[in-house]
Write a protein that holds these residues in place. Structure first.
Motif, PDB file in Angstrom:
ATOM      1  N   ILE A 102       6.119 -11.419 -11.859  1.00 13.86           N
ATOM      2  CA  ILE A 102       7.339 -10.939 -11.203  1.00 13.86           C
ATOM      3  C   ILE A 102       8.308 -10.382 -12.244  1.00 13.86           C
ATOM      4  CG2 ILE A 102       9.368 -11.669  -9.866  1.00 13.86           C
ATOM      5  CD1 ILE A 102       7.415 -13.505  -8.299  1.00 13.86           C
ATOM      6  N   ASP A 103       8.400 -11.024 -13.401  1.00 16.15           N
ATOM      7  CA  ASP A 103       9.238 -10.492 -14.488  1.00 16.15           C
ATOM      8  C   ASP A 103       8.752  -9.121 -14.941  1.00 16.15           C
ATOM      9  OD1 ASP A 103      10.844 -12.742 -14.427  1.00 16.15           O
ATOM     10  OD2 ASP A 103       9.943 -13.669 -16.214  1.00 16.15           O
ATOM     11  N   GLU A 104       7.430  -8.955 -15.021  1.00 18.44           N
ATOM     12  CA  GLU A 104       6.862  -7.658 -15.412  1.00 18.44           C
ATOM     13  C   GLU A 104       7.158  -6.588 -14.357  1.00 18.44           C
ATOM     14  OE1 GLU A 104       5.277  -6.450 -18.175  1.00 18.44           O
ATOM     15  OE2 GLU A 104       5.753  -8.364 -19.131  1.00 18.44           O
ATOM     16  N   ILE A 105       7.064  -6.954 -13.090  1.00 19.33           N
ATOM     17  CA  ILE A 105       7.381  -6.015 -12.010  1.00 19.33           C
ATOM     18  C   ILE A 105       8.854  -5.598 -12.112  1.00 19.33           C
ATOM     19  CG2 ILE A 105       7.698  -5.814  -9.491  1.00 19.33           C
ATOM     20  CD1 ILE A 105       5.130  -7.538  -9.227  1.00 19.33           C
ATOM     21  N   ALA A 106       9.728  -6.583 -12.356  1.00 18.06           N
ATOM     22  CA  ALA A 106      11.156  -6.285 -12.493  1.00 18.06           C
ATOM     23  C   ALA A 106      11.396  -5.354 -13.678  1.00 18.06           C
ATOM     24  CB  ALA A 106      11.950  -7.579 -12.654  1.00 18.06           C
ATOM     25  N   GLN A 107      10.760  -5.634 -14.802  1.00 17.14           N
ATOM     26  CA  GLN A 107      10.931  -4.790 -15.997  1.00 17.14           C
ATOM     27  C   GLN A 107      10.427  -3.376 -15.730  1.00 17.14           C
ATOM     28  OE1 GLN A 107      12.684  -5.691 -18.704  1.00 17.14           O
ATOM     29  NE2 GLN A 107      12.494  -3.540 -19.242  1.00 17.14           N
ATOM     30  N   TRP A 108       9.293  -3.263 -15.059  1.00 17.75           N
ATOM     31  CA  TRP A 108       8.766  -1.949 -14.716  1.00 17.75           C
ATOM     32  C   TRP A 108       9.768  -1.200 -13.834  1.00 17.75           C
ATOM     33  CZ3 TRP A 108       7.667   0.983 -10.474  1.00 17.75           C
ATOM     34  CH2 TRP A 108       6.886   2.120 -10.694  1.00 17.75           C
ATOM     35  N   GLY A 109      10.342  -1.901 -12.849  1.00 20.48           N
ATOM     36  CA  GLY A 109      11.327  -1.285 -11.958  1.00 20.48           C
ATOM     37  C   GLY A 109      12.570  -0.811 -12.702  1.00 20.48           C
ATOM     38  N   ILE A 110      13.022  -1.592 -13.679  1.00 19.50           N
ATOM     39  CA  ILE A 110      14.184  -1.199 -14.491  1.00 19.50           C
ATOM     40  C   ILE A 110      13.863   0.084 -15.252  1.00 19.50           C
ATOM     41  CG2 ILE A 110      15.542  -1.835 -16.542  1.00 19.50           C
ATOM     42  CD1 ILE A 110      15.321  -4.789 -15.460  1.00 19.50           C
ATOM     43  N   GLU A 111      12.697   0.118 -15.884  1.00 21.24           N
ATOM     44  CA  GLU A 111      12.288   1.313 -16.644  1.00 21.24           C
ATOM     45  C   GLU A 111      12.104   2.515 -15.717  1.00 21.24           C
ATOM     46  OE1 GLU A 111      12.235   1.617 -19.950  1.00 21.24           O
ATOM     47  OE2 GLU A 111      12.934  -0.464 -20.028  1.00 21.24           O
ATOM     48  N   TYR A 112      11.541   2.290 -14.556  1.00 26.72           N
ATOM     49  CA  TYR A 112      11.338   3.362 -13.585  1.00 26.72           C
ATOM     50  C   TYR A 112      12.679   3.950 -13.155  1.00 26.72           C
ATOM     51  CZ  TYR A 112      10.155   5.796  -9.292  1.00 26.72           C
ATOM     52  OH  TYR A 112      10.032   6.752  -8.315  1.00 26.72           O
TER      53      TYR A 112
END
Length: 121
Positions: A102-112
């Motif tokens: 979930i942290d990785e998904i959040a980080q990906w979303g921030i970068e996106y």
């Protein structure tokens, strides 16, 4: 020998695809990851607190998603002996194994979001 290696690769691929399918089924839908992420930020939350925090979810949908996640051992539901009855939800130890994902998904979303914002300038 080549045929044997190919069969082994196929079996590994089928196992991997099956595991991905199972994971996607357990976490499917618009809300489950959002609910888990919200619960991971707190030790325990009451139903109405979750309803306020998970922006846009209806009470009926929240109830359904919580039941699904409880059935899959991702969250624990505790009924407290109060008047009126209070129900609290928390992520189980098993559910906490999803925290890194979930942290990785959040980080990906921030970068996106950042990349989209930069493209629109």
């Amino acid at each position: 020998m080549k045929k044997e290696a190919s069969l082994n690769t196929t079996a590994i691929c089928k196992t991997r695809i099956g595991a991905i399918k199972d994971t996607m089924e357990i976490l499917s839908g618009k809300w489950k990851i959002h609910i888990l992420g919200t619960l991971m930020q707190s030790e325990k939350m009451r139903f109405m607190d979750l309803l306020r925090e998970v922006d846009g979810i209806a009470a009926k949908m929240l109830s359904k998603e919580l039941q699904d996640m409880e059935m899959n051992h991702l969250i624990r539901r505790t009924v407290l002996d109060t008047k009126p009855i209070t129900v609290e939800y928390e992520v189980t130890e098993y559910g906490k194994t999803l925290e890194r994902i979930i942290d990785e998904i959040a980080q990906w979303g921030i970068e996106y979001r950042k990349s989209i914002y930069e493209m629109s300038e």
